[in-house]
Motif scaffolding. Structure first.
Motif, PDB file in Angstrom:
ATOM      1  N   GLY A  70       2.960   6.336  -3.535  1.00  0.00           N
ATOM      2  CA  GLY A  70       4.156   7.046  -4.142  1.00  0.00           C
ATOM      3  C   GLY A  70       4.714   7.698  -3.083  1.00  0.00           C
ATOM      4  N   VAL A  71       4.920   7.562  -1.840  1.00  0.00           N
ATOM      5  CA  VAL A  71       5.472   7.837  -0.840  1.00  0.00           C
ATOM      6  C   VAL A  71       7.033   7.504  -0.526  1.00  0.00           C
ATOM      7  CG1 VAL A  71       3.494   9.123   0.183  1.00  0.00           C
ATOM      8  CG2 VAL A  71       4.408   6.932   0.913  1.00  0.00           C
ATOM      9  N   VAL A  72       7.406   6.442  -1.361  1.00  0.00           N
ATOM     10  CA  VAL A  72       8.858   5.867  -1.193  1.00  0.00           C
ATOM     11  C   VAL A  72       9.804   6.194  -2.149  1.00  0.00           C
ATOM     12  CG1 VAL A  72       9.911   3.701  -0.746  1.00  0.00           C
ATOM     13  CG2 VAL A  72       7.565   4.140   0.489  1.00  0.00           C
ATOM     14  N   SER A  73      10.829   6.592  -2.010  1.00  0.00           N
ATOM     15  CA  SER A  73      11.889   6.617  -2.957  1.00  0.00           C
ATOM     16  C   SER A  73      13.119   6.073  -2.539  1.00  0.00           C
ATOM     17  CB  SER A  73      12.120   8.027  -3.312  1.00  0.00           C
ATOM     18  OG  SER A  73      12.819   8.815  -2.074  1.00  0.00           O
ATOM     19  N   ARG A 127       8.547  -1.063  -6.124  1.00  0.00           N
ATOM     20  CA  ARG A 127       8.525  -2.415  -6.541  1.00  0.00           C
ATOM     21  C   ARG A 127       8.955  -2.818  -5.225  1.00  0.00           C
ATOM     22  NH1 ARG A 127      13.029  -3.101 -10.346  1.00  0.00           N
ATOM     23  NH2 ARG A 127      13.650  -1.139  -9.670  1.00  0.00           N
ATOM     24  N   ARG A 128       8.412  -3.940  -4.212  1.00  0.00           N
ATOM     25  CA  ARG A 128       8.655  -4.337  -3.085  1.00  0.00           C
ATOM     26  C   ARG A 128       9.811  -5.341  -3.335  1.00  0.00           C
ATOM     27  NH1 ARG A 128       3.648  -7.587  -0.684  1.00  0.00           N
ATOM     28  NH2 ARG A 128       3.393  -7.822  -2.963  1.00  0.00           N
ATOM     29  N   GLY A 129      10.011  -5.691  -4.566  1.00  0.00           N
ATOM     30  CA  GLY A 129      11.186  -6.608  -4.725  1.00  0.00           C
ATOM     31  C   GLY A 129      12.241  -5.877  -5.035  1.00  0.00           C
ATOM     32  N   ARG A 130      12.417  -4.642  -5.095  1.00  0.00           N
ATOM     33  CA  ARG A 130      13.656  -3.648  -5.497  1.00  0.00           C
ATOM     34  C   ARG A 130      14.839  -4.319  -4.472  1.00  0.00           C
ATOM     35  NH1 ARG A 130      15.477   1.501  -6.954  1.00  0.00           N
ATOM     36  NH2 ARG A 130      17.482   1.500  -6.738  1.00  0.00           N
ATOM     37  N   THR A 131      15.853  -4.365  -5.067  1.00  0.00           N
ATOM     38  CA  THR A 131      16.924  -4.921  -4.279  1.00  0.00           C
ATOM     39  C   THR A 131      17.791  -3.546  -3.890  1.00  0.00           C
ATOM     40  OG1 THR A 131      17.353  -7.177  -5.352  1.00  0.00           O
ATOM     41  CG2 THR A 131      19.103  -6.415  -4.121  1.00  0.00           C
ATOM     42  N   LEU A 132      18.103  -3.862  -2.499  1.00  0.00           N
ATOM     43  CA  LEU A 132      18.952  -2.598  -1.993  1.00  0.00           C
ATOM     44  C   LEU A 132      20.020  -3.226  -1.529  1.00  0.00           C
ATOM     45  CD1 LEU A 132      15.977  -1.473   0.223  1.00  0.00           C
ATOM     46  CD2 LEU A 132      16.721  -0.291  -1.886  1.00  0.00           C
ATOM     47  N   THR A 163      13.697   6.896   1.263  1.00  0.00           N
ATOM     48  CA  THR A 163      13.004   7.776   2.017  1.00  0.00           C
ATOM     49  C   THR A 163      11.437   7.421   2.102  1.00  0.00           C
ATOM     50  OG1 THR A 163      14.624   9.454   0.971  1.00  0.00           O
ATOM     51  CG2 THR A 163      12.317  10.338   1.758  1.00  0.00           C
ATOM     52  N   VAL A 164      11.054   7.307   3.038  1.00  0.00           N
ATOM     53  CA  VAL A 164       9.457   7.019   3.238  1.00  0.00           C
ATOM     54  C   VAL A 164       8.834   8.278   4.052  1.00  0.00           C
ATOM     55  CG1 VAL A 164       8.106   5.408   4.423  1.00  0.00           C
ATOM     56  CG2 VAL A 164      10.384   4.597   3.822  1.00  0.00           C
ATOM     57  N   ASP A 165       7.987   8.736   3.204  1.00  0.00           N
ATOM     58  CA  ASP A 165       7.199  10.003   3.788  1.00  0.00           C
ATOM     59  C   ASP A 165       7.919  11.033   4.213  1.00  0.00           C
ATOM     60  OD1 ASP A 165       4.556  10.741   3.696  1.00  0.00           O
ATOM     61  OD2 ASP A 165       3.989  10.021   5.580  1.00  0.00           O
ATOM     62  N   TRP A 190       0.751  -1.104  -0.099  1.00  0.00           N
ATOM     63  CA  TRP A 190      -0.018   0.098  -0.190  1.00  0.00           C
ATOM     64  C   TRP A 190       0.800   1.140  -0.004  1.00  0.00           C
ATOM     65  CZ3 TRP A 190      -0.365   4.170   3.513  1.00  0.00           C
ATOM     66  CH2 TRP A 190      -1.523   5.090   3.035  1.00  0.00           C
ATOM     67  N   LEU A 191       2.006   1.248   0.803  1.00  0.00           N
ATOM     68  CA  LEU A 191       2.662   2.449   0.938  1.00  0.00           C
ATOM     69  C   LEU A 191       3.390   2.772  -0.163  1.00  0.00           C
ATOM     70  CD1 LEU A 191       3.708   4.282   3.305  1.00  0.00           C
ATOM     71  CD2 LEU A 191       5.803   2.877   3.693  1.00  0.00           C
ATOM     72  N   LEU A 192       4.104   1.647  -0.929  1.00  0.00           N
ATOM     73  CA  LEU A 192       4.576   1.870  -2.183  1.00  0.00           C
ATOM     74  C   LEU A 192       3.590   2.376  -3.387  1.00  0.00           C
ATOM     75  CD1 LEU A 192       6.789  -1.312  -2.064  1.00  0.00           C
ATOM     76  CD2 LEU A 192       7.655   0.901  -2.291  1.00  0.00           C
ATOM     77  N   GLY A 193       2.492   1.933  -3.571  1.00  0.00           N
ATOM     78  CA  GLY A 193       1.422   2.199  -4.208  1.00  0.00           C
ATOM     79  C   GLY A 193       0.816   3.802  -4.219  1.00  0.00           C
TER      80      GLY A 193
END
Length: 68
Positions: free
Chosen positions: A36-39, A47-52, A59-61, A31-34
């Motif tokens: 648009g408040v995450v970079s 994408r939840r599956g993005r590898t870090l 950045t979250v909100d 939901w959070l990623l949908g």
């Protein structure tokens, strides 16, 4: 900036959000990623599956979290 330590070389974004206490469960991350408040490193990410990797900044909100 808050630092969040991972125990492996990489981590998926959804798992990182949970580890950083930004969400309680995976569905919250979706939901959070949908919303648009995450970079990641200044670029919007959905994408939840993005590898870090260590050194990435999520950045979250408006709150910066560095992967260490």
């Amino acid at each position: 900036m808050r630092e969040v330590t991972i125990t492996t070389d990489t981590i998926r974004l959804g798992q990182f959000l949970k580890l950083a206490d930004a969400v309680d469960v995976g569905s919250d991350a979706k939901w959070l990623l949908g919303e648009g408040v995450v970079s990641v490193n200044g670029e919007p990410e959905a994408r939840r599956g993005r590898t870090l990797v260590r050194g990435d900044v999520v950045t979250v909100d408006g709150v910066d979290l560095r992967v260490t």
